[in-house]
Design an enzyme around this catalytic site. Structure first.
Site, PDB file in Angstrom:
ATOM      1  N   ASP A  29      33.171  91.409  48.658  1.00 29.90           N
ATOM      2  CA  ASP A  29      32.987  91.211  47.220  1.00 29.90           C
ATOM      3  C   ASP A  29      31.754  92.011  46.798  1.00 29.90           C
ATOM      4  OD1 ASP A  29      32.399  90.345  44.678  1.00 29.90           O
ATOM      5  OD2 ASP A  29      32.645  88.202  45.137  1.00 29.90           O
ATOM      6  N   GLU A  79       9.104 104.340  62.348  1.00 32.65           N
ATOM      7  CA  GLU A  79       9.811 103.758  63.488  1.00 32.65           C
ATOM      8  C   GLU A  79      11.090 104.540  63.754  1.00 32.65           C
ATOM      9  OE1 GLU A  79      12.057 100.074  62.818  1.00 32.65           O
ATOM     10  OE2 GLU A  79      10.861  99.826  61.004  1.00 32.65           O
ATOM     11  N   CYS A 111       8.263  98.016  60.413  1.00 34.97           N
ATOM     12  CA  CYS A 111       7.972  98.289  58.996  1.00 34.97           C
ATOM     13  C   CYS A 111       6.515  98.053  58.633  1.00 34.97           C
ATOM     14  CB  CYS A 111       8.849  97.426  58.105  1.00 34.97           C
ATOM     15  SG  CYS A 111      10.583  97.738  58.346  1.00 34.97           S
ATOM     16  N   TYR A 143      21.809 101.273  60.566  1.00 36.31           N
ATOM     17  CA  TYR A 143      22.322 100.124  61.321  1.00 36.31           C
ATOM     18  C   TYR A 143      23.715 100.388  61.885  1.00 36.31           C
ATOM     19  CZ  TYR A 143      18.516  97.278  59.408  1.00 36.31           C
ATOM     20  OH  TYR A 143      17.287  96.769  59.076  1.00 36.31           O
ATOM     21  N   GLY A 148      26.690  94.743  60.178  1.00 40.37           N
ATOM     22  CA  GLY A 148      26.144  93.716  59.292  1.00 40.37           C
ATOM     23  C   GLY A 148      25.001  94.235  58.436  1.00 40.37           C
ATOM     24  N   THR A 152      22.000  97.434  54.036  1.00 43.24           N
ATOM     25  CA  THR A 152      20.538  97.441  53.931  1.00 43.24           C
ATOM     26  C   THR A 152      19.943  98.723  54.532  1.00 43.24           C
ATOM     27  OG1 THR A 152      20.155  96.232  56.005  1.00 43.24           O
ATOM     28  CG2 THR A 152      20.471  94.910  54.033  1.00 43.24           C
ATOM     29  N   HIS A 233       7.278  93.489  51.404  1.00 36.11           N
ATOM     30  CA  HIS A 233       8.148  94.428  52.116  1.00 36.11           C
ATOM     31  C   HIS A 233       9.580  94.101  51.692  1.00 36.11           C
ATOM     32  CE1 HIS A 233      10.429  96.493  55.079  1.00 36.11           C
ATOM     33  NE2 HIS A 233      10.792  95.393  55.724  1.00 36.11           N
ATOM     34  N   LYS A 242      13.441  85.787  47.833  1.00 38.61           N
ATOM     35  CA  LYS A 242      13.318  84.615  48.715  1.00 38.61           C
ATOM     36  C   LYS A 242      11.849  84.376  49.048  1.00 38.61           C
ATOM     37  CE  LYS A 242      17.680  85.257  51.302  1.00 38.61           C
ATOM     38  NZ  LYS A 242      18.347  84.018  51.640  1.00 38.61           N
ATOM     39  N   ASN A 269      16.364 100.201  52.165  1.00 35.92           N
ATOM     40  CA  ASN A 269      15.209  99.946  53.030  1.00 35.92           C
ATOM     41  C   ASN A 269      14.649 101.271  53.530  1.00 35.92           C
ATOM     42  OD1 ASN A 269      13.289  98.807  54.695  1.00 35.92           O
ATOM     43  ND2 ASN A 269      14.730  97.685  55.994  1.00 35.92           N
ATOM     44  N   SER A 302       9.060  93.790  61.908  1.00 36.11           N
ATOM     45  CA  SER A 302       9.723  92.974  62.923  1.00 36.11           C
ATOM     46  C   SER A 302       9.034  93.123  64.269  1.00 36.11           C
ATOM     47  CB  SER A 302      11.191  93.394  63.050  1.00 36.11           C
ATOM     48  OG  SER A 302      11.913  92.900  61.958  1.00 36.11           O
TER      49      SER A 302
HETATM   50  P1  HMG Z   1      25.360  88.952  56.028  1.00 40.27           P
HETATM   51  O1  HMG Z   1      25.787  88.009  57.072  1.00 40.27           O
HETATM   52  O2  HMG Z   1      26.176  90.160  55.794  1.00 40.27           O
HETATM   53  O3  HMG Z   1      25.259  88.277  54.630  1.00 40.27           O
HETATM   54  O4  HMG Z   1      23.853  89.388  56.408  1.00 40.27           O
HETATM   55  P2  HMG Z   1      25.209  86.734  54.226  1.00 40.27           P
HETATM   56  O5  HMG Z   1      26.487  86.084  54.502  1.00 40.27           O
HETATM   57  O6  HMG Z   1      23.935  86.114  54.776  1.00 40.27           O
HETATM   58  O7  HMG Z   1      25.053  86.884  52.670  1.00 40.27           O
HETATM   59  C1  HMG Z   1      23.939  87.492  52.120  1.00 40.27           C
HETATM   60  C2  HMG Z   1      23.651  86.837  50.782  1.00 40.27           C
HETATM   61  O8  HMG Z   1      24.738  87.154  49.884  1.00 40.27           O
HETATM   62  C3  HMG Z   1      23.622  85.304  50.849  1.00 40.27           C
HETATM   63  O9  HMG Z   1      22.632  84.908  49.930  1.00 40.27           O
HETATM   64  C4  HMG Z   1      24.997  84.895  50.353  1.00 40.27           C
HETATM   65  O10 HMG Z   1      25.041  83.602  49.769  1.00 40.27           O
HETATM   66  C5  HMG Z   1      25.223  85.970  49.292  1.00 40.27           C
HETATM   67  P3  HMG Z   1      21.454  83.929  50.416  1.00 40.27           P
HETATM   68  O11 HMG Z   1      22.086  82.688  50.843  1.00 40.27           O
HETATM   69  O12 HMG Z   1      20.793  84.648  51.580  1.00 40.27           O
HETATM   70  O13 HMG Z   1      20.561  83.842  49.248  1.00 40.27           O
HETATM   71  N1  HMG Z   1      26.638  86.184  48.957  1.00 40.27           N
HETATM   72  C6  HMG Z   1      27.082  86.370  47.706  1.00 40.27           C
HETATM   73  N2  HMG Z   1      26.435  86.398  46.521  1.00 40.27           N
HETATM   74  C7  HMG Z   1      27.195  86.634  45.403  1.00 40.27           C
HETATM   75  N3  HMG Z   1      28.535  86.814  45.433  1.00 40.27           N
HETATM   76  C8  HMG Z   1      29.210  86.781  46.599  1.00 40.27           C
HETATM   77  C9  HMG Z   1      28.469  86.550  47.815  1.00 40.27           C
HETATM   78  N4  HMG Z   1      28.815  86.491  49.105  1.00 40.27           N
HETATM   79  C10 HMG Z   1      27.685  86.252  49.808  1.00 40.27           C
HETATM   80  N5  HMG Z   1      30.525  86.974  46.610  1.00 40.27           N
HETATM   81  C11 HMG Z   1      21.708  90.412  56.307  1.00 40.27           C
HETATM   82  C12 HMG Z   1      22.857  89.823  55.493  1.00 40.27           C
HETATM   83  C13 HMG Z   1      20.569  90.751  55.358  1.00 40.27           C
HETATM   84  C14 HMG Z   1      21.230  89.403  57.324  1.00 40.27           C
HETATM   85  C15 HMG Z   1      22.209  91.692  57.009  1.00 40.27           C
HETATM   86  O14 HMG Z   1      22.490  92.661  56.051  1.00 40.27           O
HETATM   87  C16 HMG Z   1      21.220  92.280  58.014  1.00 40.27           C
HETATM   88  O15 HMG Z   1      21.252  91.924  59.180  1.00 40.27           O
HETATM   89  N6  HMG Z   1      20.315  93.221  57.583  1.00 40.27           N
HETATM   90  C17 HMG Z   1      19.339  93.859  58.472  1.00 40.27           C
HETATM   91  C18 HMG Z   1      18.188  92.951  58.871  1.00 40.27           C
HETATM   92  C19 HMG Z   1      17.216  92.698  57.736  1.00 40.27           C
HETATM   93  O16 HMG Z   1      17.152  93.410  56.761  1.00 40.27           O
HETATM   94  N7  HMG Z   1      16.343  91.663  57.902  1.00 40.27           N
HETATM   95  C20 HMG Z   1      15.364  91.337  56.892  1.00 40.27           C
HETATM   96  C21 HMG Z   1      14.143  90.614  57.462  1.00 40.27           C
HETATM   97  S1  HMG Z   1      13.437  91.489  58.834  1.00 40.27           S
HETATM   98  C22 HMG Z   1      12.577  92.815  58.087  1.00 40.27           C
HETATM   99  O17 HMG Z   1      12.355  92.814  56.905  1.00 40.27           O
HETATM  100  C23 HMG Z   1      12.171  93.928  58.970  1.00 40.27           C
HETATM  101  C24 HMG Z   1      13.052  95.165  58.890  1.00 40.27           C
HETATM  102  O18 HMG Z   1      12.775  95.882  57.693  1.00 40.27           O
HETATM  103  C25 HMG Z   1      12.848  96.046  60.120  1.00 40.27           C
HETATM  104  C26 HMG Z   1      11.429  96.454  60.519  1.00 40.27           C
HETATM  105  O19 HMG Z   1      10.470  95.718  60.394  1.00 40.27           O
HETATM  106  O20 HMG Z   1      11.334  97.548  61.067  1.00 40.27           O
HETATM  107  C27 HMG Z   1      14.521  94.824  58.865  1.00 40.27           C
END
Ligand code: HMG
Length: 390
Positions: A29, A79, A111, A143, A148, A152, A233, A242, A269, A302
């Protein structure tokens, strides 16, 4: 003595994907991507850009007068580097014609690296007030197709000059850092995409933000109401929402975070540069910010390291962030179809040292990767008639 960011330059690749179209192609969606994750577009990196060319393009976006003989230190934080040994900062310094009497090196901690660089540069200028430092955050977030984390992804570089006459943001001496060894996201040597536990990583990020901002309040006796804006970040913009919600329900800070998220929504990102892209976005998109306003910045890498610190906006800050160039860079980007994005994603210069030649990139970027010869990458510079290796 005020020390801080004196100018900001930004670069992102010429190509992007519309995330509504990506959602449809993946059977998701579109609201999940644009509302749930909070991203509209994602920068796509051609083989002709890497973290060195992007960093050099970000430096090229800075006013050249800020990079004069006072420059004493050049730091690249990344990185997604292309060499296990040699610092990208050395090549960036050569490409951009910087004064060679500098200390040039790279920093790595996911990051968070650019924040380590920025605060190290601050300390350097505090010890040597006639000197300046250049800190460049440059990264490509990959990614994998249909993974997943795909929505991002992103790419870009932010270059910042640090001086004792900061014309953008005076950094306060109030940083609080926290480190804990956790396996939320990491990329073992030789792997092209990270090992990531997405939901665990978002929970870890939130744990860090509440813990560190709480400790900051204990140490510095401040409250959320002291801040005109809070920046985070932004691995994706919902993460910032959040984080803010975990700290406060302030409508004013929510509006400012929306402005601070605009560029990330279009670029994705950019790892080390994401927090500083958010600062740039706030200053470009919120016309109510004023000199003297206090901004809180939360950095997260991370692994994990987090840090919270603050800065005070300088008079005339809007003249030193290259806003017109940012708008033009984004306006001139080219949208890719999903098959074209997938092709570009797969069509990268392979790891290793095999010779390769890449066709010239059809964009306005000054610096591009030309290919690899004698084991090393070489770069094109559109301002030079002899491009090879220069
Ligand atoms: P996912 O499983 O694809 O998504 O993973 P989800 O099921 O958790 O859904 C995401 C959000 O969309 C949720 O909202 C759902 O409710 C919503 P939330 O509950 O979180 O508020 N949703 C909808 N909203 C509206 N209409 C809809 C609908 N369906 C669902 N129809 C995830 C998402 C971000 C985990 C994934 O993309 C991922 O793994 N990303 C990479 C990791 C990441 O970015 N982590 C962030 C924290 S770590 C960090 O910041 C460090 C980093 O930058 C690396 C570094 O430091 O080098 C990553």
């Amino acid at each position: 003595m005020d020390i801080g960011i004196d100018a900001i330059g930004f670069y992102t690749p010429h190509y992007y994907v519309d995330l509504v179209k990506l959602a449809k192609a993946r059977g998701d969606d579109p609201d999940k991507y644009t509302i749930g994750i909070g991203q509209d577009q994602m920068a796509v990196t051609p083989a002709t850009q890497d973290i060195i060319s992007m960093a050099a393009n970000a430096v090229d976006a800075l006013p050249s007068a800020r990079l004069d003989g006072r420059l004493g230190m050049v730091i690249v934080a990344s990185e997604s580097g292309v060499d296990e040994s040699k610092a990208a900062a050395i090549t960036v310094a050569r490409l951009t014609g910087l004064n060679p009497w500098v200390r040039a090196f790279d920093i790595k901690e996911a990051c968070y690296g650019a924040t380590a660089g920025l605060l190290m540069a601050r300390d350097y200028v505090a010890a040597h007030p006639t000197k300046t430092a250049l800190v460049i955050a440059s990264d490509i977030a990959r990614y994998g197709l249909a993974s997943g984390g795909e929505v991002t992804q992103g790419a870009g570089a932010v270059a910042m000059v640090i001086s004792a006459q900061p014309r953008v943001l005076a950094l306060q001496d109030d940083a609080v850092a926290y480190t804990e060894d956790i396996p939320d996201f990491f990329r073992p040597t030789g792997m092209t995409v990270p090992v990531v536990d997405g939901h665990y990583s978002t929970a870890a990020y939130l744990n860090f933000v509440t813990k560190i901002v709480g400790q900051h309040q204990v140490q510095y006796h401040d409250t959320i109401t002291d801040y005109a804006a809070l920046l985070f970040h932004l691995p994706f913009t919902k993460m910032g929402k959040k984080a803010l919600a975990a700290l406060t329900d302030s409508v004013r800070l929510g509006q400012r975070l929306t402005a601070a998220s605009q560029l990330s929504r279009q670029v994705g990102n950019i790892y080390t540069g994401s927090l500083y892209l958010s600062l740039l976005s706030l200053l470009c998109h919120d016309k109510t910010m004023q000199a003297g306003d206090r901004i809180g910045l939360f950095s997260y890498g991370s692994g994990a390291v987090g840090e919270f610190f603050s800065g005070i906006l300088a008079p005339g800050f809007a003249d030193h962030i290259g806003q017109a160039a940012v708008i033009q860079l984004l306006a001139e980007r080219e949208e890719l179809t999903i098959p074209a994005y997938e092709q570009m994603f797969n069509d990268q210069l392979p790891l290793g040292d095999a010779a390769a030649a890449l066709p010239a990139e059809q964009s306005t970027a000054r610096f591009t990767v030309g290919g690899r010869r004698d084991h090393a990458r070489w770069y094109r510079d559109t301002t030079k008639s002899m491009t090879e290796g220069d």
